[in-house]
Each structure stands twice: as C-alpha cells, then as structure tokens.
Design an enzyme around this catalytic site. Structure first.
Site, PDB file in Angstrom:
ATOM      1  N   GLU A 170      -6.088   3.487   4.187  1.00 56.51           N
ATOM      2  CA  GLU A 170      -5.241   4.189   4.494  1.00 56.51           C
ATOM      3  C   GLU A 170      -5.430   5.116   5.910  1.00 56.51           C
ATOM      4  O   GLU A 170      -5.295   6.155   5.615  1.00 56.51           O
ATOM      5  CB  GLU A 170      -5.026   5.325   3.351  1.00 56.51           C
ATOM      6  N   GLU A 381      -4.455  -0.080  -4.601  1.00 56.96           N
ATOM      7  CA  GLU A 381      -4.256   0.899  -5.624  1.00 56.96           C
ATOM      8  C   GLU A 381      -2.902   0.951  -6.233  1.00 56.96           C
ATOM      9  O   GLU A 381      -1.988   0.735  -5.381  1.00 56.96           O
ATOM     10  CB  GLU A 381      -4.371   2.381  -4.875  1.00 56.96           C
TER      11      GLU A 381
HETATM   12  C1  BGP Z   1      -4.458   7.249  -2.106  1.00 59.46           C
HETATM   13  C2  BGP Z   1      -6.048   7.452  -1.485  1.00 59.46           C
HETATM   14  C3  BGP Z   1      -6.812   7.538  -2.765  1.00 59.46           C
HETATM   15  C4  BGP Z   1      -6.260   8.476  -4.206  1.00 59.46           C
HETATM   16  C5  BGP Z   1      -4.914   8.319  -4.135  1.00 59.46           C
HETATM   17  C6  BGP Z   1      -4.136   9.285  -5.138  1.00 59.46           C
HETATM   18  O1  BGP Z   1      -3.798   7.705  -0.999  1.00 59.46           O
HETATM   19  O2  BGP Z   1      -6.521   6.131  -1.248  1.00 59.46           O
HETATM   20  O3  BGP Z   1      -8.053   8.102  -2.174  1.00 59.46           O
HETATM   21  O4  BGP Z   1      -6.384   9.762  -3.874  1.00 59.46           O
HETATM   22  O5  BGP Z   1      -4.008   8.001  -3.120  1.00 59.46           O
HETATM   23  O6  BGP Z   1      -3.785  10.428  -4.262  1.00 59.46           O
HETATM   24  P1  BGP Z   1      -3.762  11.862  -4.848  1.00 59.46           P
HETATM   25  O7  BGP Z   1      -5.086  11.770  -5.341  1.00 59.46           O
HETATM   26  O8  BGP Z   1      -3.189  12.715  -3.823  1.00 59.46           O
HETATM   27  O9  BGP Z   1      -2.758  11.673  -5.720  1.00 59.46           O
END
Ligand code: BGP
Length: 483
Positions: A170, A381
């Site tokens: 990302e 993810e």
């Molecule tokens: C993505 C990232 C992760 C994780 C996920 C959830 O952007 O790659 O590392 O953090 O989001 O995000 P958050 O923890 O802000 O809800």
C-alpha cells in the site's frame, strides 16, 4: 452476470491470513534490531489512538511457533507476513544482522513444517530510522538502491524457500498519509509535490527489484499490493461520471498502471503536471518501469468502495481528522479539488470507522482489474475491524463471519466471471496493533488478550467463532459458503 450453475474455488486456491511485522512482532529492540520510523513516530503525542506503541505488539516474535501451530490447526495454505527491514539491516544498509536472518529463517521453516506457504511482503511501512535521519528516507533517490540491496539480500537468503513476494504494501496509503495527511511518518501535511515524488521513488525501487528478482531465476512470483477501493459514480450526471474517471485515474490507476503497464495514466499525469505536482521522470526510468511490467500478480487490500462526485477547484480537499475513534459518522467527505470528492454511499452499511461494507464491490473491483490488466489477483487483505467482547472466555464474532462469508461469495462469483484469483488473505490471523486505532479495532480470527496499555493482558490466544468457521471453509474449499 447470472450463471445457473455455480462454479467452485480452484483446487489449489491459497487460503491465507496476513499480518505485518510492526503490528505483530514486538521485540522492538531485541537481537540487534535497529529502530524504525514507526518506533519513533508512535511516541509523538496524539499520533496514535490512546498513544499505543508497537514495542511488544502481540509478541509474535516470541510466540510465532504457537501462532503458526494455530494457523496449521485452522488449515491455512499460506501465511502472508512482512519482514522488518531494521532486523536485517539495523541501519538500513551496511552491516547485516545475522540474528534477523535467523529469525525469519525459523519463521519460514516453521510455516513449511506445516506445509504453509510463506508469502513475504518486503516492505510494510517500517523503514529503518537511520535512513530517514541520513537522507530523508523515501524523499531521496538514495533510498532506491538501499531498498534494492535489502530486497536482494532477502532473495539470497530466503529465495529458495519463498515462492510469493510482494515488493510494497500500500504505497498509496503510506505515501499519502505520510506526506499529505501527516498521519504516518514523516508526518508531513499537504506536501503534494513530494508525495508524488516519493511515490515515484517507490515505483523505481519496485521496478528495479522486480528485474533483479527475475534475473536471479528463483522460480517464484513477484507482485505488489495496493489498497483498492473501487468506485461508483454518485449518479448518472455526466460530470459525476467524469469525476469517477478522475478518481479512478488519480486514486487507483496511478498505482495499478505502473504494476500492469509500467506507465502513469495520461489524464492524471496531465492534471498533476498542470498543478506542478507531477513527478520528474527520466527516459531511463520510463524504460525501466516498462521493463518491469507487468508484475506476476496484483495484490489488492480490499476493505471498502468509494463514491465519486465532481468537486470544483475551490471544493473539499483531504481531511486531517479521519475517524480513528470508532465513533460512527465522525469521518468527513474528502476529495481532490478540481477533480472528485467521495461522499458516503447511502446504499451501504458502514463499520464503526465509517468504512462502507460492500461485498459486491470486491467482485466489481476484480472484474475491473481483470478487464484492464488480465493478471492473476491475490486478495492480500480483507477483513472486518470491530470491537470484540470477551464473554466467558469466548468471542462470538458472527458479524466478522458474515463479513468474510459475504466477500468470499462474491469472490467466487468473480472467479466464475473469469477473474484469476489465486489467494485470499484474511486480515488478520491473530488480533494485532492497528497502526492508528490501537487494539480496540480488532481484525483477528484469534483474540489476543491485551489492550492499549503496554503492560496489559496475558497475551493469551483465544480462538474466536470465526476461527472455527474459516477452518471449515478451508476444509471444504469454500463449498459450503452459502450455508
Ligand atoms: C491496511 C494495512 C494493514 C492494516 C489494515 C487495516 O491498510 O495494510 O496494515 O492495518 O489496513 O487498517 P486499520 O488497522 O487502520 O483498520
């Protein structure tokens, strides 16, 4: 599209779960690890929810055997994790830290012991602090060769055991939050010119790394992961249709086109050039980007969709106060003046952090990418951040099951419609530290007993209802999803 007979997931489908080093490992000063920019950033008052730091995180560094045994019990075929650059090179370059290499060798071997395929993210945001101090990290071109050296060191040490590599996680989030919103290190606000230049350095580092990996002939696959929020036009007003095209070019294809074609989308480039924000690109770089494309697979981190509406040049910009509180409705409409803005979608429910829940958006997104690039896709993810309640030692997270189930159903539809989806990574396997949202926003299939205070909780692992559900889905290769 309607199909009378439903298809199945491919036989070799990779059922996966993902994590990132800073969010799980802890042991932030152990075994020779150097500091990362996050080790410093989280200590600035007001930057993270309740001032959480990742010093201990969920102690995966010491408990990885227990965690991987749980993954094996769940039936995972793959585990996506990232490597902490500062464990390998404490100063970002120079002397190699053998203890760091040992740790990841053990982690990889532990996965392979259970026939879990490791999927490695080379960079998930935790830049060695030394490089930030020396030359401003991603702001300088110097980072490109240091990243390349770090990545090729990983290929040399782990390349025979690891098949799936992701160069960056990302960049569209960490560069934007780092240089325009001030919410990630280095905490710069509205430095648009540098944001696009940083992003360009990342692209060059990515391209050089892909080429170096291919030259090593290790037989694996290399791709990249972006945060992917496909869009809808607010309505059929032509100006909103154009705003959607602007959003897609500036927010999505600006990144994906580099991975797929090795070039920036034209309209977005012209818009940014006219505003004085476009990156400087040499002829040699143009050729390099082209030579490295396409990647072997596109990684998408899918959590939500967006709505695009036209936005005048004096319209809304980015909001510095995103909803990191978990209080529904506290997020604001943001956009790029002179292009688009993103109002909320009245047809979709949202999480407590105002993220639109849209399973069909995942299918739509896969379809769009397939039409544009026709490349294999890894869902690197997908998951639900929610506040879980521990009741008599159990977590009944029916809401998380429903979220993952509905997304998998649409993924299966996307496969039937021709998308080559090779893996699905639940975010996340255990609960972990959410960069800006502490531990109250939980994603795991496995609960970890701790909260925002560093010395809280036993760190015990407790399987949630979603753990047992996912295990069953994997066992049946997604056959019983609709039940
Ligand atoms: C993505 C990232 C992760 C994780 C996920 C959830 O952007 O790659 O590392 O953090 O989001 O995000 P958050 O923890 O802000 O809800």
């Amino acid at each position: 599209m309607y199909f009378e007979k439903k298809s199945e997931f491919p036989k070799d489908f990779l059922w996966d779960a993902a994590s990132a080093a800073y969010q799980v490992e802890g042991a932030y000063l152990e075994d020779g690890k150097g500091l990362s920019i996050w080790d410093e950033f989280v200590r600035i008052p007001g930057k993270t929810f309740k001032g959480t730091v990742g010093d201990k995180a969920v102690d995966h560094y010491h408990r990885y055997k227990e965690d991987i045994a749980l993954m094996a019990e769940c039936g995972l075929k793959t585990y996506r994790f990232s490597i902490a650059w500062a464990r390998i090179f404490p100063n970002g370059k120079g002397e190699l830290n053998e203890k760091g290499i040992n740790f990841y060798n053990q982690l990889i071997d532990e996965c392979l012991k259970y026939k879990i395929e490791p999927m490695v993210t080379i960079y998930h945001w935790d830049l060695p602090l030394a490089l930030e101090k020396e030359y401003g990290g991603w702001e300088s071109e110097q980072i490109i060769d240091d990243y390349l050296n770090y990545a090729t060191t990983l290929f040399q040490h782990f390349g025979k055991k690891v098949i799936y590599w992701i160069t960056f996680n990302e960049q569209n989030v960490f560069a934007r939050l780092g240089w325009t919103l001030g919410q990630h290190p280095p905490g710069k606000i509205n430095d648009q010119k540098m944001f696009y230049q940083v992003n360009h350095h990342i692209n060059i580092a990515h391209a050089k790394t892909v080429l170096a990996y291919r030259k090593m002939n290790l037989g694996g696959k290399i791709g990249v992961s972006f945060a992917y929020s496909p869009s809808y036009s607010l309505d059929c007003k032509p100006e909103n249709g154009l705003a959607k095209a602007d959003y897609d070019d500036l927010y999505l294809y600006w990144y994906f086109d580099i991975a797929g074609y090795g070039r920036y989308p034209k309209a977005a480039y012209n818009f940014l050039e006219a505003q004085g924000y476009a990156p400087t690109i040499t002829k040699e770089e143009e050729e390099l980007l082209k030579a490295a494309a396409p990647v072997d697979f596109l990684g998408i981190n899918y959590y939500k969709t967006k709505v695009a509406q036209s936005n005048p040049i004096d319209g809304v910009g980015m909001d510095l106060n995103a909803n990191n509180s978990g209080i529904k409705g506290s997020g604001k409409v943001v956009g790029i003046p002179g292009a688009y803005k993103n109002p909320s979608n009245p047809f979709l429910p949202t999480t407590s952090w105002d993220w639109a829940i849209d399973p069909k958006g995942l299918r739509l997104g896969c379809r769009n990418l397939t039409s544009r690039y026709d490349l294999p896709i890894v869902i690197s993810e997908n998951g639900l951040g929610a506040i879980d309640q521990l009741e008599n030692g159990q977590i009944h997270d029916a809401y998380r099951i429903e979220y993952i189930q509905s997304h998998l159903i649409e993924l299966k539809n996307a496969i039937q419609e021709g998308c080559d989806i090779i893996a699905y990574c639940v975010w996340s396997f255990t609960d972990l530290l959410s960069w800006l949202n502490g531990y109250q926003k939980r994603y795991g299939l496995v609960y970890v007993d701790r909260d925002e205070k560093e010395d809280s909780g036993s760190l015990d692992r407790i399987k949630k209802d979603s753990f047992y559900w996912y295990k069953k889905i994997i066992e049946t290769n997604g056959k019983d999803l609709e039940e």
